[in-house]
Design a protein around this motif. Structure first.
Motif, PDB file in Angstrom:
ATOM      1  N   ARG A   1      48.412-110.255  45.556  1.00 10.66           N
ATOM      2  CA  ARG A   1      47.670-111.164  44.461  1.00 10.66           C
ATOM      3  C   ARG A   1      48.719-110.827  43.110  1.00 10.66           C
ATOM      4  NH1 ARG A   1      41.660-109.821  41.862  1.00 10.66           N
ATOM      5  NH2 ARG A   1      42.233-110.679  39.718  1.00 10.66           N
ATOM      6  N   GLU A   2      49.346-109.843  43.076  1.00  8.31           N
ATOM      7  CA  GLU A   2      50.050-109.501  41.831  1.00  8.31           C
ATOM      8  C   GLU A   2      51.325-110.671  41.858  1.00  8.31           C
ATOM      9  OE1 GLU A   2      52.575-106.013  39.374  1.00  8.31           O
ATOM     10  OE2 GLU A   2      50.982-105.554  41.020  1.00  8.31           O
ATOM     11  N   GLN A   3      52.013-110.657  43.108  1.00  8.40           N
ATOM     12  CA  GLN A   3      53.230-111.398  43.175  1.00  8.40           C
ATOM     13  C   GLN A   3      52.817-112.879  42.921  1.00  8.40           C
ATOM     14  OE1 GLN A   3      55.296-111.185  46.983  1.00  8.40           O
ATOM     15  NE2 GLN A   3      57.186-111.744  45.908  1.00  8.40           N
ATOM     16  N   ALA A   4      51.589-113.015  43.545  1.00 11.36           N
ATOM     17  CA  ALA A   4      51.188-114.631  43.539  1.00 11.36           C
ATOM     18  C   ALA A   4      51.043-115.068  41.819  1.00 11.36           C
ATOM     19  CB  ALA A   4      49.923-114.773  44.476  1.00 11.36           C
ATOM     20  N   THR A   5      50.254-114.148  41.411  1.00 12.81           N
ATOM     21  CA  THR A   5      49.848-114.403  39.716  1.00 12.81           C
ATOM     22  C   THR A   5      51.177-114.603  39.186  1.00 12.81           C
ATOM     23  OG1 THR A   5      47.915-113.241  40.148  1.00 12.81           O
ATOM     24  CG2 THR A   5      48.779-113.686  37.849  1.00 12.81           C
ATOM     25  N   THR A   6      52.270-113.587  39.428  1.00 16.91           N
ATOM     26  CA  THR A   6      53.541-113.705  38.643  1.00 16.91           C
ATOM     27  C   THR A   6      54.339-115.127  38.802  1.00 16.91           C
ATOM     28  OG1 THR A   6      53.925-111.257  38.677  1.00 16.91           O
ATOM     29  CG2 THR A   6      55.901-112.675  38.303  1.00 16.91           C
ATOM     30  N   GLU A   7      54.046-115.523  40.149  1.00 19.65           N
ATOM     31  CA  GLU A   7      54.794-116.920  40.481  1.00 19.65           C
ATOM     32  C   GLU A   7      53.983-118.031  39.827  1.00 19.65           C
ATOM     33  OE1 GLU A   7      56.478-115.131  45.165  1.00 19.65           O
ATOM     34  OE2 GLU A   7      54.524-116.320  44.789  1.00 19.65           O
ATOM     35  N   HIS A   8      52.712-117.856  39.940  1.00 23.94           N
ATOM     36  CA  HIS A   8      52.136-119.099  39.099  1.00 23.94           C
ATOM     37  C   HIS A   8      52.639-119.202  37.667  1.00 23.94           C
ATOM     38  CE1 HIS A   8      48.302-118.442  42.224  1.00 23.94           C
ATOM     39  NE2 HIS A   8      49.226-119.202  42.738  1.00 23.94           N
ATOM     40  N   ALA A   9      52.808-118.179  36.911  1.00 26.98           N
ATOM     41  CA  ALA A   9      53.158-118.305  35.476  1.00 26.98           C
ATOM     42  C   ALA A   9      54.463-118.924  35.619  1.00 26.98           C
ATOM     43  CB  ALA A   9      53.049-117.022  35.144  1.00 26.98           C
ATOM     44  N   MET A  10      55.476-118.283  36.387  1.00 31.25           N
ATOM     45  CA  MET A  10      56.639-119.026  36.610  1.00 31.25           C
ATOM     46  C   MET A  10      56.838-120.237  37.073  1.00 31.25           C
ATOM     47  SD  MET A  10      58.735-115.619  38.204  1.00 31.25           S
ATOM     48  CE  MET A  10      60.385-116.418  38.348  1.00 31.25           C
ATOM     49  N   MET A  11      55.973-120.762  37.725  1.00 31.94           N
ATOM     50  CA  MET A  11      55.899-122.358  38.034  1.00 31.94           C
ATOM     51  C   MET A  11      55.404-123.114  36.793  1.00 31.94           C
ATOM     52  SD  MET A  11      53.701-122.329  41.688  1.00 31.94           S
ATOM     53  CE  MET A  11      53.955-121.258  43.074  1.00 31.94           C
ATOM     54  N   VAL A  12      54.509-122.695  36.205  1.00 31.62           N
ATOM     55  CA  VAL A  12      54.111-123.312  34.909  1.00 31.62           C
ATOM     56  C   VAL A  12      55.347-123.425  34.001  1.00 31.62           C
ATOM     57  CG1 VAL A  12      52.473-123.364  32.847  1.00 31.62           C
ATOM     58  CG2 VAL A  12      51.592-122.743  35.149  1.00 31.62           C
ATOM     59  N   GLU A  13      55.986-122.470  33.733  1.00 38.96           N
ATOM     60  CA  GLU A  13      57.163-122.340  32.814  1.00 38.96           C
ATOM     61  C   GLU A  13      58.101-123.371  33.339  1.00 38.96           C
ATOM     62  OE1 GLU A  13      58.643-118.385  32.637  1.00 38.96           O
ATOM     63  OE2 GLU A  13      56.773-117.722  31.856  1.00 38.96           O
ATOM     64  N   SER A  14      58.381-123.364  34.673  1.00 36.15           N
ATOM     65  CA  SER A  14      59.403-124.458  35.023  1.00 36.15           C
ATOM     66  C   SER A  14      59.098-125.714  34.729  1.00 36.15           C
ATOM     67  CB  SER A  14      59.696-124.035  36.807  1.00 36.15           C
ATOM     68  OG  SER A  14      58.551-124.319  37.455  1.00 36.15           O
ATOM     69  N   ILE A  15      57.799-126.140  34.747  1.00 39.60           N
ATOM     70  CA  ILE A  15      57.236-127.645  34.585  1.00 39.60           C
ATOM     71  C   ILE A  15      57.275-127.760  33.204  1.00 39.60           C
ATOM     72  CG2 ILE A  15      55.099-128.994  34.777  1.00 39.60           C
ATOM     73  CD1 ILE A  15      54.218-127.164  36.866  1.00 39.60           C
ATOM     74  N   GLU A  16      57.084-126.646  32.259  1.00 35.80           N
ATOM     75  CA  GLU A  16      57.317-126.966  30.734  1.00 35.80           C
ATOM     76  C   GLU A  16      58.640-127.071  30.572  1.00 35.80           C
ATOM     77  OE1 GLU A  16      53.727-124.400  28.859  1.00 35.80           O
ATOM     78  OE2 GLU A  16      55.597-123.149  29.677  1.00 35.80           O
ATOM     79  N   THR A  17      59.646-126.512  31.256  1.00 34.92           N
ATOM     80  CA  THR A  17      60.970-126.836  30.845  1.00 34.92           C
ATOM     81  C   THR A  17      61.866-127.893  31.784  1.00 34.92           C
ATOM     82  OG1 THR A  17      61.786-125.130  32.497  1.00 34.92           O
ATOM     83  CG2 THR A  17      61.713-124.478  30.230  1.00 34.92           C
ATOM     84  N   ARG A  18      60.862-128.710  32.593  1.00 38.52           N
ATOM     85  CA  ARG A  18      61.167-129.789  33.269  1.00 38.52           C
ATOM     86  C   ARG A  18      62.464-129.427  34.178  1.00 38.52           C
ATOM     87  NH1 ARG A  18      56.918-133.138  32.348  1.00 38.52           N
ATOM     88  NH2 ARG A  18      56.135-132.873  30.372  1.00 38.52           N
ATOM     89  N   ASP A  19      62.217-128.266  34.951  1.00 38.54           N
ATOM     90  CA  ASP A  19      63.322-127.675  36.001  1.00 38.54           C
ATOM     91  C   ASP A  19      62.856-127.993  37.394  1.00 38.54           C
ATOM     92  OD1 ASP A  19      65.279-126.539  37.373  1.00 38.54           O
ATOM     93  OD2 ASP A  19      65.441-124.946  35.873  1.00 38.54           O
ATOM     94  N   ALA A  20      63.233-129.009  37.951  1.00 39.74           N
ATOM     95  CA  ALA A  20      62.669-129.443  39.209  1.00 39.74           C
ATOM     96  C   ALA A  20      63.290-128.615  40.219  1.00 39.74           C
ATOM     97  CB  ALA A  20      62.827-130.737  39.468  1.00 39.74           C
ATOM     98  N   GLY A  21      64.404-128.221  40.133  1.00 37.99           N
ATOM     99  CA  GLY A  21      64.938-127.448  41.045  1.00 37.99           C
ATOM    100  C   GLY A  21      64.376-125.902  41.145  1.00 37.99           C
ATOM    101  N   GLU A  22      64.145-125.440  40.009  1.00 35.61           N
ATOM    102  CA  GLU A  22      63.429-124.031  39.708  1.00 35.61           C
ATOM    103  C   GLU A  22      62.036-124.016  40.379  1.00 35.61           C
ATOM    104  OE1 GLU A  22      62.912-119.874  38.545  1.00 35.61           O
ATOM    105  OE2 GLU A  22      64.499-121.254  39.517  1.00 35.61           O
TER     106      GLU A  22
END
Length: 219
Positions: free
Chosen positions: A164-185
């Motif tokens: 759970r903890e790792q998945a939650t962290t990964e979700h937040a990072m996914m949102v950040e990569s969308i906000e910065t428009r970083d498709a590769g990340e």
């Protein structure tokens, strides 16, 4: 209540573990619970059978929630790893400010809830929205179905295997990569997210035992 409505509610019940893999789905019991005749229940079960969630013998009697083998679970994650990262480029190009805000809100809700059932429900909504943001309905329909098939097993990863903890962290990072428009990340994060869950789940399952059909003759 129509068959598709019943099928949708049963899908959610299976996804959330109210009906565990291998559980019997008795038509008379379901008809009583939904306050309908057996006919729409039978049709709803046929729908779930077509989606792979239910095993349904001819006639519909003896239907059970599908139990995935190790090989089937591996195949599902292999397909998810093939398809989901491919949506990243489409997501970052198409994502609107309101969609990103909704995704961020779901991420924050996952952080705030303590109950596993609530977390899993929000997690499904998070991934469902993520797929929809790609604007590729056929692909998103396939991966949403695969997500639903794996969800009862993903729950074990979140609840029992410490994911759970790792998945939650990964979700937040996914949102950040969308906000910065970083498709590769985003593609990398989706891949890591799936691989981490896949590894935990497969390592928790018993290894298949090889059998030698000639062993009894040699002994």
């Amino acid at each position: 209540m129509k068959p598709d409505q019943i099928a949708r509610l049963l899908t959610q019940a299976i996804r959330e573990g109210l009906y565990q893999p291998g559980a019997s789905l008795i038509q008379e019991d379901l008809a009583s619970r939904f306050q309908v005749s057996r006919s729409p229940i039978r049709e709803a079960l046929r729908m779930l059978s077509a989606e792979g969630l239910v095993i349904m013998p001819p006639g519909g009697q003896g239907a059970t929630v599908r139990t995935l083998t190790r090989e089937e679970l591996t195949e599902i994650y292999d397909l998810r790893l093939l398809l989901e990262p491919s949506l990243a480029a489409h997501i970052v190009v198409r994502a609107s400010a309101s969609e990103i805000s909704s995704l961020r809100s779901l991420d924050e809700k996952m952080r705030s809830v303590s109950e596993v059932d609530a977390w899993m429900r929000i997690n499904f909504s998070f991934h469902e929205l993520l797929y929809e943001m790609a604007g590729r309905p056929h692909t998103s329909g396939i991966v949403t179905n695969l997500l639903g098939l794996s969800q009862p097993y993903s729950r074990h990863n979140i609840d029992k295997l410490g994911g759970r903890e790792q998945a939650t962290t990964e979700h937040a990072m996914m949102v950040e990569s969308i906000e910065t428009r970083d498709a590769g990340e985003l593609a990398r994060l989706i891949t890591d997210h799936l691989q981490h869950a896949r590894t935990r789940l497969l390592e928790s399952l018993p290894q298949p035992q090889e059998t030698d059909p000639l062993a009894i003759l040699r002994s």
